[in-house]
Write an enzyme that holds these catalytic residues in place. Structure first.
Site, PDB file in Angstrom:
ATOM      1  N   LYS A   4       0.837  -1.202   0.000  1.00 29.16           N
ATOM      2  CA  LYS A   4       0.000   0.000   0.000  1.00 29.16           C
ATOM      3  C   LYS A   4       0.874   1.254   0.000  1.00 29.16           C
ATOM      4  O   LYS A   4       1.859   1.314   0.716  1.00 29.16           O
ATOM      5  CB  LYS A   4      -0.886   0.013   1.255  1.00 29.16           C
ATOM      6  CG  LYS A   4      -1.836  -1.158   1.333  1.00 29.16           C
ATOM      7  CD  LYS A   4      -2.567  -1.197   2.663  1.00 29.16           C
ATOM      8  CE  LYS A   4      -1.660  -1.486   3.823  1.00 29.16           C
ATOM      9  NZ  LYS A   4      -2.389  -1.770   5.071  1.00 29.16           N
ATOM     10  N   THR A  10      -7.208   9.478   8.403  1.00 30.00           N
ATOM     11  CA  THR A  10      -6.739   8.266   7.731  1.00 30.00           C
ATOM     12  C   THR A  10      -6.485   7.135   8.728  1.00 30.00           C
ATOM     13  O   THR A  10      -5.919   6.114   8.366  1.00 30.00           O
ATOM     14  CB  THR A  10      -5.443   8.527   6.930  1.00 30.00           C
ATOM     15  OG1 THR A  10      -4.485   9.095   7.823  1.00 30.00           O
ATOM     16  CG2 THR A  10      -5.669   9.460   5.766  1.00 30.00           C
ATOM     17  N   GLY A  20      -7.082   3.911  10.419  1.00 30.60           N
ATOM     18  CA  GLY A  20      -7.903   2.734  10.086  1.00 30.60           C
ATOM     19  C   GLY A  20      -8.046   2.470   8.599  1.00 30.60           C
ATOM     20  O   GLY A  20      -8.789   1.560   8.201  1.00 30.60           O
ATOM     21  N   THR A  21      -7.351   3.227   7.765  1.00 31.30           N
ATOM     22  CA  THR A  21      -7.512   2.997   6.310  1.00 31.30           C
ATOM     23  C   THR A  21      -6.990   1.617   5.909  1.00 31.30           C
ATOM     24  O   THR A  21      -7.579   0.947   5.066  1.00 31.30           O
ATOM     25  CB  THR A  21      -6.766   4.065   5.475  1.00 31.30           C
ATOM     26  OG1 THR A  21      -5.446   4.213   5.995  1.00 31.30           O
ATOM     27  CG2 THR A  21      -7.472   5.389   5.511  1.00 31.30           C
ATOM     28  N   GLY A  22      -5.876   1.201   6.540  1.00 32.78           N
ATOM     29  CA  GLY A  22      -5.298  -0.107   6.203  1.00 32.78           C
ATOM     30  C   GLY A  22      -6.227  -1.245   6.621  1.00 32.78           C
ATOM     31  O   GLY A  22      -6.462  -2.184   5.852  1.00 32.78           O
ATOM     32  N   CYS A  23      -6.768  -1.143   7.838  1.00 32.21           N
ATOM     33  CA  CYS A  23      -7.708  -2.171   8.318  1.00 32.21           C
ATOM     34  C   CYS A  23      -8.919  -2.224   7.395  1.00 32.21           C
ATOM     35  O   CYS A  23      -9.410  -3.300   7.034  1.00 32.21           O
ATOM     36  CB  CYS A  23      -8.213  -1.819   9.718  1.00 32.21           C
ATOM     37  SG  CYS A  23      -6.907  -1.583  10.922  1.00 32.21           S
TER      38      CYS A  23
HETATM   39  N1  LIG Z   1      -4.690  10.544   2.088  1.00 31.08           N
HETATM   40  C1  LIG Z   1      -5.078   9.504   1.335  1.00 31.08           C
HETATM   41  N2  LIG Z   1      -5.821   9.712   0.228  1.00 31.08           N
HETATM   42  C2  LIG Z   1      -6.245   8.685  -0.531  1.00 31.08           C
HETATM   43  N3  LIG Z   1      -5.972   7.397  -0.282  1.00 31.08           N
HETATM   44  C3  LIG Z   1      -5.228   7.102   0.809  1.00 31.08           C
HETATM   45  C4  LIG Z   1      -4.743   8.133   1.680  1.00 31.08           C
HETATM   46  N4  LIG Z   1      -4.033   7.539   2.688  1.00 31.08           N
HETATM   47  C5  LIG Z   1      -4.107   6.212   2.473  1.00 31.08           C
HETATM   48  N5  LIG Z   1      -4.791   5.936   1.332  1.00 31.08           N
HETATM   49  C6  LIG Z   1      -5.114   4.606   0.795  1.00 31.08           C
HETATM   50  O1  LIG Z   1      -5.647   3.855   1.904  1.00 31.08           O
HETATM   51  C7  LIG Z   1      -5.211   2.523   1.869  1.00 31.08           C
HETATM   52  C8  LIG Z   1      -4.421   2.197   3.138  1.00 31.08           C
HETATM   53  O2  LIG Z   1      -3.084   2.562   2.934  1.00 31.08           O
HETATM   54  P1  LIG Z   1      -2.000   2.911   4.038  1.00 31.08           P
HETATM   55  O3  LIG Z   1      -2.347   4.220   4.649  1.00 31.08           O
HETATM   56  O4  LIG Z   1      -0.692   2.822   3.350  1.00 31.08           O
HETATM   57  O5  LIG Z   1      -2.171   1.734   5.081  1.00 31.08           O
HETATM   58  P2  LIG Z   1      -2.067   1.727   6.659  1.00 31.08           P
HETATM   59  O6  LIG Z   1      -3.302   2.366   7.189  1.00 31.08           O
HETATM   60  O7  LIG Z   1      -1.976   0.272   6.976  1.00 31.08           O
HETATM   61  O8  LIG Z   1      -0.831   2.472   7.037  1.00 31.08           O
HETATM   62  C9  LIG Z   1      -4.406   2.390   0.586  1.00 31.08           C
HETATM   63  O9  LIG Z   1      -5.257   1.960  -0.462  1.00 31.08           O
HETATM   64  C10 LIG Z   1      -3.904   3.807   0.335  1.00 31.08           C
HETATM   65  O10 LIG Z   1      -3.597   4.014  -1.022  1.00 31.08           O
HETATM   66  C1  LIG Z   2      -6.330  -2.424  17.167  1.00 34.52           C
HETATM   67  C2  LIG Z   2      -5.686  -1.815  15.973  1.00 34.52           C
HETATM   68  N1  LIG Z   2      -5.472  -2.553  14.878  1.00 34.52           N
HETATM   69  C3  LIG Z   2      -4.892  -2.009  13.785  1.00 34.52           C
HETATM   70  C4  LIG Z   2      -4.499  -0.695  13.766  1.00 34.52           C
HETATM   71  C5  LIG Z   2      -3.805  -0.102  12.550  1.00 34.52           C
HETATM   72  O1  LIG Z   2      -4.532   0.919  11.946  1.00 34.52           O
HETATM   73  P1  LIG Z   2      -4.339   1.365  10.407  1.00 34.52           P
HETATM   74  O2  LIG Z   2      -5.481   0.800   9.647  1.00 34.52           O
HETATM   75  O3  LIG Z   2      -4.393   2.860  10.443  1.00 34.52           O
HETATM   76  O4  LIG Z   2      -3.046   0.841   9.941  1.00 34.52           O
HETATM   77  C6  LIG Z   2      -4.733   0.066  14.931  1.00 34.52           C
HETATM   78  N2  LIG Z   2      -4.359   1.364  14.981  1.00 34.52           N
HETATM   79  N3  LIG Z   2      -5.321  -0.521  16.021  1.00 34.52           N
HETATM   80 MG   LIG Z   3      -2.096  -0.659   8.693  1.00 35.65          MG
END
Ligand SMILES: Nc1ncnc2c1ncn2[C@@H]1O[C@H](COP(=O)(O)OP(=O)(O)O)[C@@H](O)[C@H]1O
Ligand SMILES: Cc1ncc(COP(=O)(O)O)c(N)n1
Ligand SMILES: [Mg+2]
Length: 548
Positions: free
Chosen positions: A224, A257, A259-262
């Site tokens: 990602k 943002t 929780g976007t990954g979850c």
């Molecule tokens: N500011 C943003 N605008 C648009 N898409 C985003 C933004 N931040 C994250 N994403 C998208 O959200 C998803 C989660 O990505 P990421 O943020 O890298 O994961 P995590 O939350 O695990 O750190 C991916 O599809 C990423 O491209």
């Molecule tokens: C309990 C728990 N699980 C996962 C995440 C990761 O969050 P993110 O989706 O931003 O990477 C978090 N902050 N807390």
């Molecule tokens: Mg994540």
């Protein structure tokens, strides 16, 4: 802590899907499971509908933005039933993680077996796995049950920078879980950690990392790009062992943002559970997360630097908070026109509207039971012109078509008119929708479907509406207490009973009175309106002083 004895668990086989609803296009049709008693006699089989199911094995986020909470909301938004096995409790908010309380592996095993032996899962999605023991437990349970796909989000560090799982899990992850993973979804720092600290900071390095991580066992790797600095393109890269696929999306400027990954991993799991192939599932999940980030970008929840998403934005409630032009105070003196009364006193509807506003009406409803559509429209247009000059909202009774045709501020619907949800879909978020309610159930439904206010009555017997059941002050109170919507009292409201309706103790939802003949069956409408405003001021002031 002593645990209750529970029945011995065993894997169950799920019967094949059957029944006419399988291909239904009704929203939520997949959630309909008819009980035998409703749908068939006791000696015939009940109709069964297959529900796509995801089991999320993750940590709880007390702040409601990530982890289990994000997973359940994502699945709900995408029409999938979500069960949970909680690996850890976190004390977390928009500022960061204040504490972690891991769940003992034995109890994780109990949750997994409870869910899988009874409800089953099409897809298992994992998030925070705080220890090697927890990963080993998970893998040993997965061996016992039929699962179509495993989605692994290798959560290690929260967006806030707090560590959720240490390097101690890497060995168990690599040896036990990755070889049985269908898709692994690391963000850039996690990809780096999986590769022992290799640099993953740009697009080229993301591609290299995908190839290396693929060798660790997962069928697909999705790196990602949310952490790509200095880039407006939030590109994610999917690698299946031979080809790279890119999923692009422009960066949304927002603090929300967390929780976007979850959410992305859960959305992939949900799409797979509904039957999509991997590439389609990733595409649909990326779209969902992108749309959700966009539609949550202006929310203010919590004071920290990482706000949550509004996963259920399609329900529309929060968006309308900022957009509706409706102010509950405008219900104070709600004037409902009656053309036969106005004719009797020799004035047109728009003349009456002008007078009533000058006298102090705070909102106007044009009500026409007999008029032909063309005449109704003309009256509405003329009245609207007046109301706009004074900045007073004007709604149309019953007729959504007339409200649309003259671009009125909204519509007031009865229980036998179009449902509020349909009217909302047609009018959009900015128009006012009021709805007449006599019962708590009707009030609750009005709120759920997106109304702005409730008109409740008849409080007293009235001649302006035939066959209208009187609910009294007590019925009005019940309606007021059944939803958060503001309420205007209607039906037989006269100058002599305003005090009884509005004086303290008054339900806090009750915001005003709707008046017909008390305003329009009077020689001077403006004088009548002034009179009502004076009585209202007195009733409200009195209750104000009594309350304090
Ligand atoms: N500011 C943003 N605008 C648009 N898409 C985003 C933004 N931040 C994250 N994403 C998208 O959200 C998803 C989660 O990505 P990421 O943020 O890298 O994961 P995590 O939350 O695990 O750190 C991916 O599809 C990423 O491209
Ligand atoms: C309990 C728990 N699980 C996962 C995440 C990761 O969050 P993110 O989706 O931003 O990477 C978090 N902050 N807390
Ligand atoms: Mg994540």
């Amino acid at each position: 802590m002593a645990m209750l004895a529970v029945q011995k668990l065993r894997p169950v086989r799920h019967p094949p899907v059957q029944g006419p609803f399988q291909k239904s296009t009704r929203p939520n049709a997949q959630f309909v499971r008819m009980a035998a008693s409703e749908s068939a006699t006791s000696d015939t089989m009940p109709i069964s509908v297959k529900v796509p199911r995801v089991l999320t094995v993750a940590g709880s986020d007390s702040g409601g933005g990530a982890g289990i909470q994000a997973d359940m909301k994502t699945c709900a938004a995408l029409g999938v039933f979500c069960t949970t096995a909680i690996t850890a409790l976190t004390a977390q908010n928009t500022i960061g993680v204040q504490g972690i309380y891991p769940v003992p592996a034995k109890f994780l095993e109990k949750q997994l077996k409870s869910v899988l032996s009874d409800i089953g899962a099409d897809v298992v999605k994992t998030g925070m796995l705080p220890s090697a023991e927890c990963i080993e437990t998970l893998c040993s349970v997965l061996d016992l049950f039929p699962i179509r796909a495993v989605v692994v989000d290798p959560v290690m560090v929260a967006t806030s920078g707090d560590e959720l799982a240490g390097a101690g899990i890497l060995d168990a992850l690599g040896k036990k879980l990755l070889p049985r993973t269908d898709i692994l979804t690391p963000n850039m720092p996690e990809a780096s950690q999986l590769l022992g600290g290799a640099s993953v900071t740009n697009f080229e390095e993301m591609k290299k990392a995908a190839v290396e991580i693929h060798k660790m066992g997962p069928r697909y790797v999705l790196i990602k790009g949310g952490h790509l600095s200095g880039s407006d393109d939030m590109v994610d890269i999917l690698y299946d062992g031979s080809e790279m696929h890119e999923y692009h999306g422009s960066r949304v400027e927002t603090r929300n943002t967390h929780g976007t990954g979850c959410s992305l991993a859960s959305a992939i799991a949900a799409e797979l559970a509904k039957g999509s192939q991997m590439r389609q599932a990733v595409q649909a999940a990326k779209e969902y997360v992108k749309e959700t980030i966009q539609r949550s970008s202006k929310l203010t929840i919590g004071g920290g630097s990482q706000g949550p998403l509004n996963h259920l934005h399609r329900l529309n409630h929060w968006e309308r908070l900022g957009q509706s032009h409706f102010k509950p105070e405008s219900l104070l003196l709600y004037a409902v026109t009656d053309s036969s009364m106005n004719e009797r006193w020799g004035r047109s509807t728009s003349e009456a509207v002008k007078e009533v506003i000058e006298g102090g009406a705070t909102i106007v409803q044009i009500r026409e039971k007999e008029a032909e559509s063309g005449d109704f429209l003309q009256e509405a247009e003329a009245s609207l012109k007046v109301a706009r000059e004074y900045g007073i909202p004007l709604v149309i009774n019953d007729r959504l078509d007339i409200a649309l045709a003259c671009d009125a501020d909204g519509v007031h619907l009865g229980q036998s008119d179009l449902p509020v949800s349909r009217a909302r879909a047609i009018l959009g978020p900015n128009k006012i929708i009021g709805v007449s309610c006599k019962t708590p159930e009707q009030a609750q439904r009005a709120w759920e479907e997106g109304a702005d206010y409730i008109g409740s009555g008849g409080v007293y017997p009235t001649n302006t509406k035939q066959n209208n059941k009187t609910i009294g002050v007590e019925g009005l109170r019940k309606v007021c207490e059944s939803s958060p919507l503001p309420v205007v009292a209607i039906g037989g409201i006269k100058d002599h009973n305003v005090q009884e309706v509005m004086a303290s103790p008054r339900p806090k939802q009750l915001r005003g009175v709707a008046v017909v003949s008390g305003l329009f069956n009077q020689p001077d409408v403006a004088v009548a309106a002034k009179h009502f405003r004076a009585i209202l001021a007195e009733a409200l002031d009195e209750s104000y002083s009594r309350a304090f």
